[in-house]
Enzyme design. Structure first.
Site, PDB file in Angstrom:
ATOM      1  N   SER A 172       0.864  -1.178   0.000  1.00  0.00           N
ATOM      2  CA  SER A 172       0.000   0.000   0.000  1.00  0.00           C
ATOM      3  C   SER A 172       0.903   1.232   0.000  1.00  0.00           C
ATOM      4  CB  SER A 172      -0.936  -0.044   1.212  1.00  0.00           C
ATOM      5  OG  SER A 172      -1.712   1.111   1.285  1.00  0.00           O
ATOM      6  N   TYR A 201      -5.568   7.472  -6.921  1.00  0.00           N
ATOM      7  CA  TYR A 201      -4.435   6.694  -6.384  1.00  0.00           C
ATOM      8  C   TYR A 201      -4.630   6.410  -4.895  1.00  0.00           C
ATOM      9  CZ  TYR A 201       0.268   5.355  -5.002  1.00  0.00           C
ATOM     10  OH  TYR A 201       1.345   4.675  -4.481  1.00  0.00           O
ATOM     11  N   LYS A 205      -4.877   2.772  -2.915  1.00  0.00           N
ATOM     12  CA  LYS A 205      -3.958   2.336  -1.855  1.00  0.00           C
ATOM     13  C   LYS A 205      -4.703   2.079  -0.543  1.00  0.00           C
ATOM     14  CE  LYS A 205      -1.233   1.454  -4.187  1.00  0.00           C
ATOM     15  NZ  LYS A 205      -0.380   0.240  -4.253  1.00  0.00           N
TER      16      LYS A 205
END
Ligand SMILES: *[C@@H]1O[C@H](CO)[C@@H](O)[C@H](O)[C@H]1NC(C)=O
Length: 313
Positions: A172, A201, A205
């Site tokens: 992550s 993004y 994550k």
């Protein structure tokens, strides 16, 4: 961003304590089969290098055969050992399926899966072959489908391992703290345009952490140890979210790439993390807390159901 969260993030950007774990502490991995996605470059390549140096059989999964073979040659010179190329385009579910099948033809067991690959901030209009937002489709959907496809080998490895475990380590980012899942943004329509490519993004994550915890909830009792990792070298992507003082400090601590592999190597190989199912690893080599939403079993269930529906895997 709250004061307390800022302090926690700052301590991850600039860990006061050096890691107690170094690459030299990786145990002998003779007989262990490991797969690293995105192994041709960056922290993926450093991860492959360290695993090879400790005698693992390493599958380097990547999209470009040319880049992968160049990396394999370079790593052979560095370590004396050769990784095995596995062609994998995470932005194409047909390719993910082929890669999992090819792996299962060659190997019965997979002891550690590193879901390491990721795309960051591509142009906003880019989609995967199957019509997902490129960052969601690659970072989240592709890794979900790959992990599901490789589960038979992971479960077989868990059964035959002395400790009864097989590990899945999902990379992550500190960006996981900066956003949550927006359920209408996975494809071009309806809601994706409301998120910037930075937010897309961060969402991906964040979802990596949710995914890792849900995988652990579902398969922990069968020996799967699923962890997610903030690799710690991602200062640049965060700068725009920080107040000027934090940004000034952060700017001074961008870590070199090999250090970025350390957290995931610890998660994937150390006896210390054998019981870390569900944990989030922060710099350096310690368990930490991500946003509370990543712990919510309801959100985990919902993500899993969505991914099942979207991939038919
Ligand atoms: C790799 O295997 C060799 C041969 O069994 C052994 O001597 C060596 O210590 C192993 N390397 C590491 C780093 O564990």
């Amino acid at each position: 961003m709250g004061q307390v969260l800022s302090l926690s993030l700052l301590s991850q950007l600039y860990p006061i304590h050096a890691s107690h774990f170094t690459v030299n502490d990786i145990p002998d991995l003779t007989g262990r089969v490991v797969l690293v996605t995105g192994g041709s470059a960056g922290i993926g390549k450093e991860t492959v290098a360290a695993l090879l140096a400790h005698n693992a059989t390493v599958y380097l999964a990547a999209r470009s055969p040319a880049k992968a073979h160049a990396a394999i040659r370079e790593l052979k010179e560095r370590t004396g050992r050769e990784a095995v190329f596995l062609e994998l385009d995470l932005a194409d579910l047909a390719s993910v399926k082929r890669a999992a099948e090819e792996f299962l033809e060659k190997e019965k067991e997979l002891h550690v899966l590193f879901n390491n690959a990721g795309v960051m901030f591509p142009p906003h209009n880019q989609l995967t072959k199957d019509g997902f937002d490129l960052q969601w489709g690659t970072n989240v959907v592709g890794h979900y489908a790959l992990t599901k496809g490789l589960l038979p080998a992971l479960l077989a490895a868990a059964q035959s391992s002395p400790d009864g475990k097989a590990r899945v380590v999902t990379t992550s980012s500190m960006a996981a703290y900066l956003n949550t899942i927006h359920w209408d943004t996975f494809r071009a329509r309806p809601g994706r345009d409301k998120l910037t490519r930075y937010a897309l993004y961060e969402q991906s994550k964040h979802a990596n952490v949710v995914f890792a915890r849900e995988l652990g909830r579902r398969y922990g009792h069968q020996g799967i140890v699923s962890m997610s990792v903030n690799p710690g070298n991602i200062v640049s992507e965060l700068q725009r979210h920080m107040n000027p003082v934090l940004r000034w400090i952060a700017h001074r601590f961008i870590y070199p790439t090999p250090y970025g592999a350390l957290n995931q190597l610890w998660a994937g190989t150390s006896p210390e993390t054998a019981d870390f199912n569900g944990k989030f690893i922060i710099p350096w080599t310690r368990a930490g807390e991500c946003r509370r939403e990543t712990n919510d079993p309801e959100i985990g269930r919902r993500l899993w159901a969505q991914l099942e529906e979207d991939t038919h895997v």
